[in-house]
Design an enzyme around this catalytic site. Structure first.
Site, PDB file in Angstrom:
ATOM      1  N   GLY A  48      37.571  48.026  47.661  1.00 34.51           N
ATOM      2  CA  GLY A  48      37.318  48.465  49.047  1.00 34.51           C
ATOM      3  C   GLY A  48      38.583  49.011  49.671  1.00 34.51           C
ATOM      4  O   GLY A  48      38.962  48.647  50.782  1.00 34.51           O
ATOM      5  N   PHE A  53      40.543  47.285  56.457  1.00 35.06           N
ATOM      6  CA  PHE A  53      41.529  46.307  55.992  1.00 35.06           C
ATOM      7  C   PHE A  53      41.992  46.564  54.560  1.00 35.06           C
ATOM      8  O   PHE A  53      43.136  46.266  54.214  1.00 35.06           O
ATOM      9  CB  PHE A  53      40.957  44.893  56.110  1.00 35.06           C
ATOM     10  CG  PHE A  53      40.948  44.373  57.514  1.00 35.06           C
ATOM     11  CD1 PHE A  53      42.141  44.030  58.139  1.00 35.06           C
ATOM     12  CD2 PHE A  53      39.766  44.245  58.230  1.00 35.06           C
ATOM     13  CE1 PHE A  53      42.159  43.547  59.442  1.00 35.06           C
ATOM     14  CE2 PHE A  53      39.773  43.774  59.540  1.00 35.06           C
ATOM     15  CZ  PHE A  53      40.961  43.430  60.141  1.00 35.06           C
ATOM     16  N   ASP A 112      30.797  52.593  42.111  1.00 33.39           N
ATOM     17  CA  ASP A 112      30.158  51.410  42.652  1.00 33.39           C
ATOM     18  C   ASP A 112      30.844  50.155  42.115  1.00 33.39           C
ATOM     19  O   ASP A 112      30.791  49.878  40.915  1.00 33.39           O
ATOM     20  CB  ASP A 112      28.677  51.448  42.243  1.00 33.39           C
ATOM     21  CG  ASP A 112      27.899  50.287  42.813  1.00 33.39           C
ATOM     22  OD1 ASP A 112      28.505  49.468  43.553  1.00 33.39           O
ATOM     23  OD2 ASP A 112      26.698  50.200  42.529  1.00 33.39           O
ATOM     24  N   TYR A 237      27.695  36.374  65.544  1.00 33.04           N
ATOM     25  CA  TYR A 237      28.456  36.486  64.290  1.00 33.04           C
ATOM     26  C   TYR A 237      28.530  35.158  63.530  1.00 33.04           C
ATOM     27  O   TYR A 237      27.833  34.962  62.550  1.00 33.04           O
ATOM     28  CB  TYR A 237      29.862  37.066  64.547  1.00 33.04           C
ATOM     29  CG  TYR A 237      30.505  37.553  63.269  1.00 33.04           C
ATOM     30  CD1 TYR A 237      30.522  38.899  62.939  1.00 33.04           C
ATOM     31  CD2 TYR A 237      31.030  36.645  62.345  1.00 33.04           C
ATOM     32  CE1 TYR A 237      31.052  39.331  61.736  1.00 33.04           C
ATOM     33  CE2 TYR A 237      31.560  37.062  61.139  1.00 33.04           C
ATOM     34  CZ  TYR A 237      31.581  38.404  60.838  1.00 33.04           C
ATOM     35  OH  TYR A 237      32.097  38.826  59.644  1.00 33.04           O
TER      36      TYR A 237
HETATM   37  P1  NAD Z   1      35.377  49.235  55.825  1.00 37.23           P
HETATM   38  O1  NAD Z   1      33.980  49.731  55.979  1.00 37.23           O
HETATM   39  O2  NAD Z   1      36.449  49.915  56.580  1.00 37.23           O
HETATM   40  O3  NAD Z   1      35.777  49.247  54.276  1.00 37.23           O
HETATM   41  C1  NAD Z   1      34.855  48.927  53.278  1.00 37.23           C
HETATM   42  C2  NAD Z   1      35.347  49.414  51.935  1.00 37.23           C
HETATM   43  O4  NAD Z   1      34.402  49.034  50.933  1.00 37.23           O
HETATM   44  C3  NAD Z   1      35.485  50.941  51.808  1.00 37.23           C
HETATM   45  O5  NAD Z   1      36.635  51.221  51.046  1.00 37.23           O
HETATM   46  C4  NAD Z   1      34.241  51.347  51.017  1.00 37.23           C
HETATM   47  O6  NAD Z   1      34.396  52.549  50.270  1.00 37.23           O
HETATM   48  C5  NAD Z   1      34.123  50.150  50.095  1.00 37.23           C
HETATM   49  N1  NAD Z   1      32.786  49.983  49.523  1.00 37.23           N
HETATM   50  C6  NAD Z   1      31.621  49.702  50.145  1.00 37.23           C
HETATM   51  N2  NAD Z   1      30.624  49.595  49.233  1.00 37.23           N
HETATM   52  C7  NAD Z   1      31.174  49.820  48.008  1.00 37.23           C
HETATM   53  C8  NAD Z   1      30.675  49.844  46.688  1.00 37.23           C
HETATM   54  N3  NAD Z   1      29.385  49.607  46.409  1.00 37.23           N
HETATM   55  N4  NAD Z   1      31.533  50.105  45.678  1.00 37.23           N
HETATM   56  C9  NAD Z   1      32.840  50.348  45.918  1.00 37.23           C
HETATM   57  N5  NAD Z   1      33.374  50.327  47.149  1.00 37.23           N
HETATM   58  C10 NAD Z   1      32.554  50.065  48.184  1.00 37.23           C
HETATM   59  O7  NAD Z   1      35.306  47.659  56.161  1.00 37.23           O
HETATM   60  P2  NAD Z   1      36.342  46.611  56.805  1.00 37.23           P
HETATM   61  O8  NAD Z   1      35.963  46.401  58.217  1.00 37.23           O
HETATM   62  O9  NAD Z   1      37.747  46.938  56.449  1.00 37.23           O
HETATM   63  O10 NAD Z   1      35.872  45.273  56.057  1.00 37.23           O
HETATM   64  C11 NAD Z   1      36.560  44.703  54.967  1.00 37.23           C
HETATM   65  C12 NAD Z   1      36.439  43.193  55.053  1.00 37.23           C
HETATM   66  O11 NAD Z   1      37.123  42.736  56.221  1.00 37.23           O
HETATM   67  C13 NAD Z   1      35.005  42.678  55.165  1.00 37.23           C
HETATM   68  O12 NAD Z   1      34.874  41.508  54.419  1.00 37.23           O
HETATM   69  C14 NAD Z   1      34.878  42.366  56.643  1.00 37.23           C
HETATM   70  O13 NAD Z   1      33.894  41.391  56.910  1.00 37.23           O
HETATM   71  C15 NAD Z   1      36.274  41.850  56.919  1.00 37.23           C
HETATM   72  N6  NAD Z   1      36.650  41.768  58.340  1.00 37.23           N
HETATM   73  C16 NAD Z   1      36.460  42.811  59.203  1.00 37.23           C
HETATM   74  C17 NAD Z   1      36.806  42.667  60.550  1.00 37.23           C
HETATM   75  C18 NAD Z   1      36.605  43.791  61.546  1.00 37.23           C
HETATM   76  O14 NAD Z   1      36.670  43.528  62.753  1.00 37.23           O
HETATM   77  N7  NAD Z   1      36.424  45.010  61.115  1.00 37.23           N
HETATM   78  C19 NAD Z   1      37.386  41.483  61.010  1.00 37.23           C
HETATM   79  C20 NAD Z   1      37.605  40.464  60.104  1.00 37.23           C
HETATM   80  C21 NAD Z   1      37.235  40.623  58.774  1.00 37.23           C
HETATM   81 NA    NA Z   2      38.302  47.743  53.512  1.00 36.01          NA
END
Ligand code: NAD
Ligand code: NA
Length: 400
Positions: A48, A53, A112, A237
């Site tokens: 990801g 993050f 994926d 949440y």
């Molecule tokens: P984001 O949507 O910015 O990033 C998600 C990433 O996952 C991307 O790189 C995407 O390409 C990849 N991805 C999704 N499906 C995929 C697949 N099938 N195969 C390969 N790659 C795939 O999300 P984010 O907000 O950075 O979330 C990341 C983590 O941080 C999550 O666990 C989220 O719960 C956690 N988090 C987010 C927040 C917030 O406020 N945004 C706060 C705390 C924790």
């Molecule tokens: Na991410």
């Protein structure tokens, strides 16, 4: 072609490549300007890696002191007849270019993360090009669907309450309006499916496969990201379907920690701050809280974005000069500490009481919220010429 923003509800349907490049560079410049990550990892896999993050982790680990080589796995789309492609596609490319300029590996695996092929591709790359070993695995996938590895059938997550339905205001980024919405109470199978998609099962399966392949170095760590938040958001949440999935993730970190102890390694969950990412804007009724939080934290000089959070995580918690990782009573790393501090939460609560659909843009930080959303997609960045004619052929020649 002039690229303009296209927003549908809370989804961006266009992205600006030059803005994505600028956003990556801004994050690189930030981590170079602050306290470095000492004793950091050298070979890192980020699941990801293309946004939010995960991307911030990758930038912090490469440019924030550790000088790590990275493999980034993500699911992104390049330019085609339908459009210029996704922001994450360009983030990957411009990250790799900057990494290579600095003499670092920035391998992008587009595919994926749930498929056996992608796993094999990553393992092959580690064996042939990455000295055969990983020092850190960052698990930062955020998605709404995951295939059942046994049957191939899709589990779909739902963002719902557990118990009573919850009604609250949310923001439509397309129309800049605040609307009332209700999140329904989840059915049992929806709770289970959300746990399958956003819980720890896939994280554990990655670690198992990498471990069986013998590509985890002595002392290898792994970290995944979570959110808990303030009491006022618990019904949407922490006590809802997403929170249930995160509980599973937390439990998984303990199982993995026991397994990795055999090679002197560890597994942690880091609880992060609420931020605007491609994933978080989907959480119904969450935006008023973020508007109030951003306003209060900015006024207090405590605001952080993804990159500030990740640099702090790696330099002050997971690595550094201390031998132990500071955790709470549940063994969680808390970089949501500033968000949850009493004085911040008291002011957020009183601000949230005052927010209405008429005044949310004035008394909450809607400007910051919208601007963060635009910047995720390469718009609204200083120093980018948005009038410049972008040649689609040259975009198509950019390889991940
Ligand atoms: P984001 O949507 O910015 O990033 C998600 C990433 O996952 C991307 O790189 C995407 O390409 C990849 N991805 C999704 N499906 C995929 C697949 N099938 N195969 C390969 N790659 C795939 O999300 P984010 O907000 O950075 O979330 C990341 C983590 O941080 C999550 O666990 C989220 O719960 C956690 N988090 C987010 C927040 C917030 O406020 N945004 C706060 C705390 C924790
Ligand atoms: Na991410």
């Amino acid at each position: 072609m002039i690229i303009t923003p296209v927003i549908k509800g809370v989804v961006a349907r266009s992205a600006h490549p030059l803005g994505c490049q600028q956003a990556v560079r801004n994050q690189i410049n930030y981590v170079k300007s602050v306290a470095p990550i000492d004793n950091g990892p050298k070979k890192v896999l980020i699941l990801g890696a293309s946004s939010g993050f995960g991307l911030a982790s990758r930038i912090a680990l490469a440019f924030g002191g550790a000088q790590a080589d990275t493999i980034g796995v993500s699911f992104e789309r390049g330019p085609c007849e339908k459009g210029v492609g996704t922001a994450g596609w360009y983030n990957n490319i411009f990250f790799r270019q900057e990494a290579e300029k600095a003499g670092l590996i920035g391998k992008n695996v587009i595919g994926d993360a749930f498929s056996p092929q992608t796993r094999q591709q990553v393992i092959d790359y580690i064996r042939t090009e990455f000295d055969g070993k990983l020092d850190l695995v960052v698990y930062s996938l955020a998605t709404g669907v995951r295939p059942d590895p046994e049957t191939g059938e899709m589990w779909r997550s739902s963002i719902k309450a557990i118990g009573e339905p919850v009604t609250g205001p949310t923001i439509n980024l397309e129309t800049d309006t605040m609307e009332q919405m209700t999140i329904e109470s989840a059915l049992e199978h929806e709770i289970e499916a959300t746990e399958k998609v956003m819980g720890g099962e896939d994280w554990a399966s990655w670690i198992d496969i990498l471990s069986e392949a013998g590509v985890l170095a002595e002392g290898c760590k792994t970290v995944a990201y979570s959110y808990i938040g303030a009491k006022s958001t618990y019904p949407i949440y922490h006590q809802g379907t997403l929170g249930r999935a995160k509980m599973h993730l937390h439990a998984t970190s303990n199982t993995l920690n026991d397994k990795l102890a055999a090679i002197g390694g560890s597994a942690h969950v880091s609880v992060c701050k609420a931020l605007v990412t491609k994933a978080s804007v989907f959480i119904p009724a969450f935006s008023p809280y973020i508007l109030a939080l951003f306003k209060v934290m900015k006024d207090k000089g405590l605001h952080e974005g993804c990159i500030e959070q990740m640099q702090r995580l790696f330099s002050e918690r997971l690595y550094g000069t201390e031998h132990t990782v500071p955790v709470d009573s549940q063994r969680l790393i808390r970089i949501d500490d500033w968000e949850l501090s009493d004085d911040v939460q008291q002011e957020v609560a009183s601000l949230m009481n005052q927010i209405t659909h008429d005044n949310f843009a004035q008394i909450g930080d809607y400007h910051g919220y919208k601007s963060d959303f635009m910047q995720l997609n390469g718009f609204d960045l200083k120093g980018v010429d948005y009038q410049s004619d972008i040649c689609i052929d040259s975009l198509q020649r950019l390889m991940p």
